[in-house]
Design a protein around this motif. Structure first.
Motif, short mmCIF file in Angstrom:
data_model
loop_
_atom_site.label_atom_id
_atom_site.label_comp_id
_atom_site.label_asym_id
_atom_site.label_seq_id
_atom_site.Cartn_x
_atom_site.Cartn_y
_atom_site.Cartn_z
N GLY A 1 0.85 -1.56 -0.01
CA GLY A 1 -0.12 -0.11 0.10
C GLY A 1 0.83 1.28 -0.09
O GLY A 1 0.61 2.32 0.70
N THR A 2 1.86 1.11 -0.78
CA THR A 2 2.72 2.33 -0.73
C THR A 2 2.12 3.67 -1.16
O THR A 2 2.60 4.87 -0.65
CB THR A 2 3.93 2.26 -1.71
OG1 THR A 2 3.47 1.70 -3.00
CG2 THR A 2 4.84 0.97 -1.01
N ARG A 3 1.11 3.62 -1.87
CA ARG A 3 0.42 4.87 -2.55
C ARG A 3 -0.36 5.54 -1.02
O ARG A 3 -0.56 6.86 -1.41
CB ARG A 3 -0.57 4.65 -3.51
CG ARG A 3 0.28 4.38 -4.85
CD ARG A 3 -0.81 4.17 -5.87
NE ARG A 3 -1.63 3.42 -5.82
CZ ARG A 3 -3.38 3.30 -6.03
NH1 ARG A 3 -3.61 4.38 -7.06
NH2 ARG A 3 -3.89 2.34 -5.88
N LEU A 4 -0.55 4.89 -0.33
CA LEU A 4 -1.28 5.32 1.06
C LEU A 4 -0.37 5.57 2.06
O LEU A 4 -0.87 5.77 3.22
CB LEU A 4 -2.28 4.10 1.68
CG LEU A 4 -3.62 4.87 2.27
CD1 LEU A 4 -4.20 6.20 1.53
CD2 LEU A 4 -4.37 3.63 2.59
N SER A 5 0.75 5.60 1.83
CA SER A 5 1.84 6.12 2.84
C SER A 5 1.67 7.55 3.31
O SER A 5 1.38 8.32 2.23
CB SER A 5 3.41 5.81 2.29
OG SER A 5 4.37 6.02 3.11
N PRO A 6 2.07 7.97 4.24
CA PRO A 6 2.61 7.05 5.47
C PRO A 6 1.57 6.43 6.43
O PRO A 6 2.02 5.70 7.43
CB PRO A 6 3.37 8.13 6.30
CG PRO A 6 2.29 9.61 6.11
CD PRO A 6 1.82 9.41 4.65
N LEU A 7 0.42 6.57 6.03
CA LEU A 7 -0.70 5.88 6.80
C LEU A 7 -0.29 4.08 6.94
O LEU A 7 -0.44 3.59 8.10
CB LEU A 7 -2.15 5.71 6.08
CG LEU A 7 -3.23 5.23 6.80
CD1 LEU A 7 -3.15 5.88 8.29
CD2 LEU A 7 -4.56 5.25 6.30
N THR A 8 0.21 3.57 5.63
CA THR A 8 0.44 2.22 5.66
C THR A 8 1.71 1.93 6.48
O THR A 8 2.32 0.74 6.30
CB THR A 8 0.38 1.77 4.15
OG1 THR A 8 1.20 2.76 3.26
CG2 THR A 8 -0.83 1.68 3.70
N ASP A 9 2.51 2.85 6.92
CA ASP A 9 3.59 2.45 7.70
C ASP A 9 3.30 2.21 8.96
O ASP A 9 3.94 1.64 9.82
CB ASP A 9 4.53 3.91 7.95
CG ASP A 9 5.01 4.31 6.62
OD1 ASP A 9 5.40 3.65 5.75
OD2 ASP A 9 5.53 5.52 6.54
N LEU A 10 1.87 2.50 9.20
CA LEU A 10 1.41 2.09 10.58
C LEU A 10 0.64 1.00 10.67
O LEU A 10 0.47 0.31 11.59
CB LEU A 10 0.58 3.43 11.09
CG LEU A 10 1.18 4.60 11.18
CD1 LEU A 10 -0.09 5.81 11.64
CD2 LEU A 10 1.99 4.67 12.00
N MET A 11 0.00 0.42 9.62
CA MET A 11 -0.86 -0.59 9.47
C MET A 11 -0.90 -0.93 8.10
O MET A 11 -0.70 -0.28 6.78
CB MET A 11 -2.29 -0.08 9.70
CG MET A 11 -2.85 1.02 9.07
SD MET A 11 -4.35 1.54 9.57
CE MET A 11 -3.77 2.60 11.00
N PRO A 12 -1.48 -2.25 7.60
CA PRO A 12 -1.60 -2.73 6.40
C PRO A 12 -2.70 -1.88 5.77
O PRO A 12 -3.71 -1.55 6.46
CB PRO A 12 -1.80 -3.98 6.53
CG PRO A 12 -2.07 -4.30 8.01
CD PRO A 12 -1.57 -3.29 8.92
N LYS A 13 -2.63 -1.77 4.48
CA LYS A 13 -3.76 -1.11 3.88
C LYS A 13 -5.41 -1.58 4.09
O LYS A 13 -5.96 -0.71 4.36
CB LYS A 13 -3.47 -0.95 2.49
CG LYS A 13 -4.31 0.14 1.64
CD LYS A 13 -3.97 -0.10 0.12
CE LYS A 13 -5.07 0.75 -0.78
NZ LYS A 13 -4.46 0.82 -2.38
#
Length: 327
Positions: free
Chosen positions: A11-23
């Protein structure tokens, strides 16, 4: 019918949210996106699911377990190295093989008619049926080109409006016959859109589309993620909003402390165990996650607070996503 939910991507396009959790764990209206997919499947009588995992897998398995809490039967498939969309499906051939099966992305926000999609697939007798959705701007999506009989004849990846031969976006939701597995190599990275579907076209193997109504978004970036939450709050997508609607457009999910001077303007969802201080203002659409603390005078306008976020007194959040790393 058995289902595979694709949940292994980073889920790299949703980073940095996906640094905290899987998409698939990104919350939509205070429930993970994957929760809404499972509930959609259950509404259509589909309960046997395998979910592939890679990025932060324990967050998914710890939350959903064997699926019994949602009335589902969930098994998991861990990928030490990502296998891609088609490779991940082939990796679960033993679970899926032998009958028609469904593949769906675990991070989609949708309420499409799954039963209608499967019925259309069975009527055609095709090896594969792709759910597609007409979109206003094809340049944002991979689009599918089909003939008058809905047979796929081509693909375009994010074409300009002038070059687009279609406005039908590939939703990443597929119904397959088990024979599709013979076209996918064992133990290798493989992708439906980049390799398998174009190869089927070149080989003259017929497969089809089914245009779906209802709502669909891939929640692919932060802007789409925020819009998905807004659409859930406003009722544009059929998802079960959690908690009790204490007044029109305001849902509270559990016990909270709410100061008498706080002002809440709907639509707003507030999770359990929140502490909302004096003179706080929450202007909807807004989602306040579980365990959040909003200090006196804090102001959230059209924002999303992830679980256990603390806003110091006097903080203002406008049209943003605020979260904290787990301790």
């Amino acid at each position: 019918m058995r289902i595979m939910i694709m949940a292994a991507g980073k889920g790299t396009r949703l980073s940095p949210l996906t640094d905290l959790m899987p998409k698939p764990m990104a919350p939509i209206a205070n429930r993970p996106a994957l929760h809404h997919i499972l509930c959609l499947l259950r509404r259509h009588g589909l309960r046997e699911v395998v979910i592939n995992l890679h990025h932060l897998p324990d967050m998914i398995t710890d939350h959903f377990g064997d699926g019994a809490r949602l009335g589902m039967d969930i098994t998991y498939s861990y990928e030490p190295e990502l296998l891609g969309t088609a490779g991940g499906v082939k990796n679960n051939a033993a679970f899926l093989g032998g009958e028609t099966f469904l593949v769906i992305s675990g991070d989609a926000l949708t309420d499409i008619d799954i039963t209608g999609l499967v019925s259309a697939h069975r009527r055609r007798g095709s090896i594969a049926t792709l759910a597609v959705k007409e979109v206003g701007d094809p340049s944002l999506y991979g689009v599918v080109v089909a003939d008058d009989d809905d047979r796929v004849v081509g693909f375009q990846e994010k074409p300009t409006r002038e070059e687009a031969r279609s406005r039908l976006c590939n939703c990443g939701i597929y119904v397959f016959e088990p024979e599709i597995l013979s076209y996918i190599p064992d133990g290798e990275f493989d992708d439906f859109g980049r390799r398998l579907f174009p190869d089927l076209l070149r080989s003259g193997v017929p497969f089809h589309i089914h245009a779906v109504g209802g709502y669909w978004s891939d929640v692919g970036n932060l802007a789409e993620y925020i819009r998905g939450n807004v659409d859930a709050l406003s009722g544009k997508v059929e998802v079960g909003l959690p908690g009790t609607e204490v007044r029109p457009g305001v849902w509270i999910d559990g016990e909270i402390r709410l100061a008498s001077s706080a002002r809440i303007e709907p639509p707003v969802i507030i999770g359990s165990e929140c502490d909302i201080g004096e003179d706080v203002v929450i202007e909807g659409p807004a989602v306040i996650g579980h365990g959040c603390v909003l200090g006196d005078g804090a102001h959230v306008a059209r924002g999303l607070l992830l679980a256990h976020t603390h806003l110091p007194p006097g903080t203002t959040v406008i049209e943003g996503v605020v979260g904290r790393r787990p301790d």
